[in-house]
Design an enzyme around this catalytic site. Structure first.
Site, PDB file in Angstrom:
ATOM      1  CG  LEU A 125      34.849  38.220  48.325  1.00  0.00           C
ATOM      2  CD1 LEU A 125      33.825  37.937  49.515  1.00  0.00           C
ATOM      3  CD2 LEU A 125      34.335  37.148  47.221  1.00  0.00           C
ATOM      4  CB  THR A 126      39.837  39.776  47.003  1.00  0.00           C
ATOM      5  OG1 THR A 126      39.266  38.844  46.197  1.00  0.00           O
ATOM      6  CG2 THR A 126      41.338  39.264  47.182  1.00  0.00           C
ATOM      7  CD  GLU A 127      38.977  41.149  54.166  1.00  0.00           C
ATOM      8  OE1 GLU A 127      39.803  40.778  55.295  1.00  0.00           O
ATOM      9  OE2 GLU A 127      37.915  41.736  54.552  1.00  0.00           O
ATOM     10  N   PRO A 128      43.838  41.128  51.672  1.00  0.00           N
ATOM     11  CG  PRO A 128      45.106  42.794  52.150  1.00  0.00           C
ATOM     12  CD  PRO A 128      43.729  42.385  52.292  1.00  0.00           C
ATOM     13  CB  SER A 132      41.371  30.621  47.083  1.00  0.00           C
ATOM     14  OG  SER A 132      42.021  30.835  45.877  1.00  0.00           O
ATOM     15  CB  THR A 158      37.723  45.490  38.997  1.00  0.00           C
ATOM     16  OG1 THR A 158      38.844  44.321  38.936  1.00  0.00           O
ATOM     17  CG2 THR A 158      37.584  46.109  37.570  1.00  0.00           C
ATOM     18  NE  ARG A 268      56.599  36.594   8.007  1.00  0.00           N
ATOM     19  CZ  ARG A 268      57.483  37.460   7.767  1.00  0.00           C
ATOM     20  NH1 ARG A 268      57.337  38.475   7.112  1.00  0.00           N
ATOM     21  NH2 ARG A 268      58.720  37.129   8.269  1.00  0.00           N
ATOM     22  N   GLY A 339      55.086  34.891  15.085  1.00  0.00           N
ATOM     23  CA  GLY A 339      56.589  34.850  14.927  1.00  0.00           C
ATOM     24  C   GLY A 339      57.155  36.097  15.695  1.00  0.00           C
ATOM     25  CD  GLU A 363      33.970  37.443  38.733  1.00  0.00           C
ATOM     26  OE1 GLU A 363      33.024  36.805  38.793  1.00  0.00           O
ATOM     27  OE2 GLU A 363      34.064  38.475  38.151  1.00  0.00           O
TER      28      GLU A 363
HETATM   29  C1  LIG Z   1      43.221  41.866  37.660  1.00  0.00           C
HETATM   30  C2  LIG Z   1      42.412  41.632  39.049  1.00  0.00           C
HETATM   31  C3  LIG Z   1      41.015  41.980  39.302  1.00  0.00           C
HETATM   32  C4  LIG Z   1      40.474  41.484  40.548  1.00  0.00           C
HETATM   33  N1  LIG Z   1      39.186  42.044  40.807  1.00  0.00           N
HETATM   34  C5  LIG Z   1      38.570  41.887  42.036  1.00  0.00           C
HETATM   35  C6  LIG Z   1      37.461  42.406  42.284  1.00  0.00           C
HETATM   36  O1  LIG Z   1      36.928  43.312  41.556  1.00  0.00           O
HETATM   37  N2  LIG Z   1      36.803  42.003  43.551  1.00  0.00           N
HETATM   38  C7  LIG Z   1      37.473  41.066  44.434  1.00  0.00           C
HETATM   39  O2  LIG Z   1      36.809  40.954  45.481  1.00  0.00           O
HETATM   40  N3  LIG Z   1      38.455  40.386  44.023  1.00  0.00           N
HETATM   41  C8  LIG Z   1      39.073  40.738  42.529  1.00  0.00           C
HETATM   42  N4  LIG Z   1      40.127  40.107  42.299  1.00  0.00           N
HETATM   43  C9  LIG Z   1      40.894  39.141  43.383  1.00  0.00           C
HETATM   44  C10 LIG Z   1      40.656  37.565  42.651  1.00  0.00           C
HETATM   45  O3  LIG Z   1      39.373  37.139  43.046  1.00  0.00           O
HETATM   46  C11 LIG Z   1      41.519  37.000  43.564  1.00  0.00           C
HETATM   47  O4  LIG Z   1      42.953  37.178  43.086  1.00  0.00           O
HETATM   48  C12 LIG Z   1      41.474  35.446  43.205  1.00  0.00           C
HETATM   49  O5  LIG Z   1      40.198  34.863  43.866  1.00  0.00           O
HETATM   50  C13 LIG Z   1      42.758  34.607  44.079  1.00  0.00           C
HETATM   51  O6  LIG Z   1      42.766  34.909  45.417  1.00  0.00           O
HETATM   52  P1  LIG Z   1      44.315  35.323  45.639  1.00  0.00           P
HETATM   53  O7  LIG Z   1      45.241  36.332  44.831  1.00  0.00           O
HETATM   54  O8  LIG Z   1      44.217  35.745  47.274  1.00  0.00           O
HETATM   55  O9  LIG Z   1      45.148  33.876  45.596  1.00  0.00           O
HETATM   56  P2  LIG Z   1      45.239  32.552  46.764  1.00  0.00           P
HETATM   57  O10 LIG Z   1      43.967  32.303  47.309  1.00  0.00           O
HETATM   58  O11 LIG Z   1      46.106  33.021  47.721  1.00  0.00           O
HETATM   59  O12 LIG Z   1      45.778  31.662  46.018  1.00  0.00           O
HETATM   60  C14 LIG Z   1      47.175  31.319  45.553  1.00  0.00           C
HETATM   61  C15 LIG Z   1      47.253  30.116  44.822  1.00  0.00           C
HETATM   62  O13 LIG Z   1      46.880  28.956  45.456  1.00  0.00           O
HETATM   63  C16 LIG Z   1      45.982  28.034  45.004  1.00  0.00           C
HETATM   64  N5  LIG Z   1      44.982  27.858  45.960  1.00  0.00           N
HETATM   65  C17 LIG Z   1      44.244  28.303  47.033  1.00  0.00           C
HETATM   66  N6  LIG Z   1      43.586  27.464  47.668  1.00  0.00           N
HETATM   67  C18 LIG Z   1      43.381  26.234  47.015  1.00  0.00           C
HETATM   68  C19 LIG Z   1      42.850  25.243  47.390  1.00  0.00           C
HETATM   69  N7  LIG Z   1      41.904  24.735  48.389  1.00  0.00           N
HETATM   70  N8  LIG Z   1      43.094  24.053  46.312  1.00  0.00           N
HETATM   71  C20 LIG Z   1      44.022  24.197  45.430  1.00  0.00           C
HETATM   72  N9  LIG Z   1      44.516  25.243  45.160  1.00  0.00           N
HETATM   73  C21 LIG Z   1      44.274  26.501  45.827  1.00  0.00           C
HETATM   74  C22 LIG Z   1      45.203  28.982  44.012  1.00  0.00           C
HETATM   75  O14 LIG Z   1      44.678  28.440  43.044  1.00  0.00           O
HETATM   76  C23 LIG Z   1      46.347  29.995  43.424  1.00  0.00           C
HETATM   77  O15 LIG Z   1      47.028  29.229  42.511  1.00  0.00           O
HETATM   78  C24 LIG Z   1      40.593  40.515  41.340  1.00  0.00           C
HETATM   79  C25 LIG Z   1      42.113  40.061  41.030  1.00  0.00           C
HETATM   80  C26 LIG Z   1      42.890  40.623  40.125  1.00  0.00           C
HETATM   81  C27 LIG Z   1      44.405  40.128  39.712  1.00  0.00           C
END
Ligand SMILES: Cc1cc2nc3c(=O)[nH]c(=O)nc-3n(C[C@H](O)[C@H](O)[C@H](O)COP(=O)(O)OP(=O)(O)OC[C@H]3O[C@@H](n4cnc5c(N)ncnc54)[C@H](O)[C@@H]3O)c2cc1C
Length: 379
Positions: A125-128, A132, A158, A268, A339, A363
C-alpha cells in the site's frame, strides 16, 4: 463473559510456544545481527500448520479464528519480532484479503500455497510520497486488452523480496478518489517489477522491508482482486484485521521483555540481595505485568469482536494503540532493569526495545490511531 481462551486455542498456543522456545529463541539474536530472513523457520511453521490459521480448511488453512491467530502472533513476538512481523504481514495482509475478496480460481491458485506455508505473502500500500495518507497514491494500473499495466513505486513492503505473491494497490481511475483504487495480485515471475532496496533498520532486520519499482509491469486481467474500485474498501477492512495483528505481536514483544526482566531481577544481586527486592525494581516489573494484561485483554476483545462479525474499527485501533505503546514502555524498562547488561546484545531486552518502536509506526501510526479513535467518538 469468558476470559480464558478455549482449549483448542490453548493447544495451538502451547505447541507454537514449544516450537518458539526450541527453534526460534536460540537463533533470534543471530538472525537479527546477520539480517537474515530465516526461510527454514517458516517452512517449519508451515509443517506445524500455522501459516494459514484464520484461513478456511477448504483453501488449505487451519480453519481457526482471529483469536487463535492472535495467540500465535503473540507467541512469535515473545521470541522474535522479525519472525512475528513477517508472519502477520503474510497472514493478515498477504493471505486473508484473497480469502475475503478473491474468486474461487484466485483462491485455488494464490491462497492455497500461502495457507499451506509453501509461499509467503505481502501487501503493498505505502509509497514514498504516501504513508499515513495512503489513498493519495501515485501507482497506476491501466487496462490494456486482457492485461493491466502497473507503474509506480511502493515503499516499506514487508516480505516482498521473499514472497510468492504481493497484493498491490494501484489507481485505476484517477477521477474518482477512494473509488478509483484497485488491488492486484503480483508474482515474482511477472516481468516489469523489481525490489530496488532492502532497508537496514533499527530493528526487525530478519524481516525484509522492501522498496518496489513497477515499470510497465504487465499482468493478466484476472489478477484483479474483487472489482475495479474496490481497493480502498478492501484496505480499510484489511487494516482492521492488521491492527489486531500488531496488537498481538506487541503484546508478545512486551511479554518477552517482561520475562527477561523478571528472571534477571530475581537472580541479580546488589547490596546483598536480589534487585527484585528493591521497591523501584519490583514496581517496574509489577507495572509491566499490569500493562501487558491490559493490552492482551484489549487484543482478545478486538479479535473476538472481529470473529463475531462486529465493526472493530474502534476496538482494533484501541488495542493497537495501547499494545504498541506499552510494548515500547515495557521493553525500555526491561533494558533498565538489566542495567549495563541490558545495553548489550547478549541479552534480549535491547532487541525487544528496538523492535517495539515499529509497532507505533506500522499499520497506522499512534497519531493516526488517535485520529481514528477521535472520529469514532464523534470528535
Ligand atoms: C518495518 C516496516 C514494515 C512495513 N510494512 C509495510 C507493508 O508490508 N506494507 C505497506 O503497505 N506498508 C508497510 N510499512 C509502511 C508503514 O505502514 C508506514 O511507514 C506508516 O503507515 C507511516 O507512513 P510514513 O512512513 O509515510 O509516515 P508519514 O505518513 O509521512 O508520517 C510521518 C509522521 O507524521 C505523522 N502524521 C502524518 N499524518 C498525520 C496526521 N493527519 N495527524 C497527525 N500526525 C500525522 C505520523 O504519525 C508520523 O509521526 C512498513 C513500514 C516499516 C517501517
Amino acid at each position: 463473559m469468558e476470559f480464558d481462551v478455549p482449549s483448542e486455542h490453548r493447544m495451538i498456543r502451547d505447541s507454537v510456544r514449544e516450537f518458539c522456545e526450541n527453534e526460534i529463541e536460540p537463533i533470534a539474536q543471530e538472525i537479527e545481527e546477520e539480517h537474515r530472513f530465516p526461510a527454514a523457520v517458516f517452512d517449519e511453521l508451515g509443517e506445524l500448520d500455522v501459516m494459514g490459521v484464520p484461513i478456511s480448511e477448504e483453501w488449505g488453512g487451519l480453519g481457526g479464528d482471529t483469536l487463535m491467530y492472535a495467540l500465535v502472533a503473540e507467541e512469535l513476538g515473545r521470541v522474535s519480532g522479525s519472525i512475528g512481523l513477517s508472519y502477520v504481514a503474510h497472514t493478515s495482509l498477504g493471505a486473508k484479503p484473497i480469502e475475503l475478496f478473491g474468486t474461487d480460481a484466485q483462491k485455488e491458485r494464490w491462497l492455497t500455497p500461502l495457507a499451506a506455508g509453501e509461499q509467503l505473502g505481502g501487501w503493498a500500500l505505502t509509497e514514498p510520497g504516501s504513508g499515513s495518507d495512503a489513498s493519495d497514491m501515485d501507482t497506476t494500473a491501466e487496462r490494456d486488452g486482457d492485461e493491466y499495466v502497473l507503474n509506480g513505486t511502493k515503499q516499506f513492503i514487508t516480505n516482498a523480496s521473499v514472497a510468492g505473491s504481493v497484493l498491490v494497490k494501484a489507481v485505476t481511475d484517477p477521477e474518482t478518489g477512494y473509488d478509483g483504487i484497485s488491488t492486484f495480485i503480483v508474482a515474482p515471475e511477472d516481468d516489469g517489477w523489481e525490489v530496488t532496496t532492502e532497508w537496514d533498520k533499527m530493528g526487525l532486520n530478519a524481516s525484509p522491508t522492501c522498496e518496489l519499482l513497477f515499470d510497465d509491469c504487465r499482468i493478466p486481467a484476472d489478477r484483479l482482486l474483487g472489482e475495479e474500485g474496490d481497493g480502498w474498501a478492501q484496505t480499510l477492512k484489511t487494516l482492521n484485521g492488521g491492527r489486531i495483528s500488531i496488537a498481538a505481536l506487541s503484546t508478545g514483544l512486551a511479554q518477552g521483555a517482561f520475562e527477561a526482566a523478571k528472571s534477571y531481577a530475581t537472580e541479580r544481586e546488589q547490596f546483598d540481595r536480589p534487585i527484585s527486592k528493591f521497591d523501584a525494581v519490583r514496581d517496574k516489573i509489577v507495572e509491566m505485568d499490569r500493562k501487558i494484561e491490559r493490552a492482551r485483554l484489549l487484543t482478545h476483545k478486538a479479535a473476538t469482536m472481529y470473529d463475531q462479525g462486529e465493526d472493530v474499527t474502534r476496538m482494533s485501533s484501541l488495542a493497537k494503540l495501547d499494545a504498541s505503546e506499552i510494548c515500547r514502555e515495557v521493553a525500555e524498562d526491561a533494558v533498565q532493569v538489566l542495567g549495563g547488561y541490558g545495553y548489550t546484545t547478549d541479552f534480549a531486552p535491547q532487541r525487544f526495545y528496538r523492535d517495539a518502536k515499529l509497532m507505533e509506526i506500522g499499520e497506522g501510526t499512534s497519531e493516526i490511531q488517535r485520529m481514528v479513535l477521535g472520529r469514532e467518538l464523534g470528535l
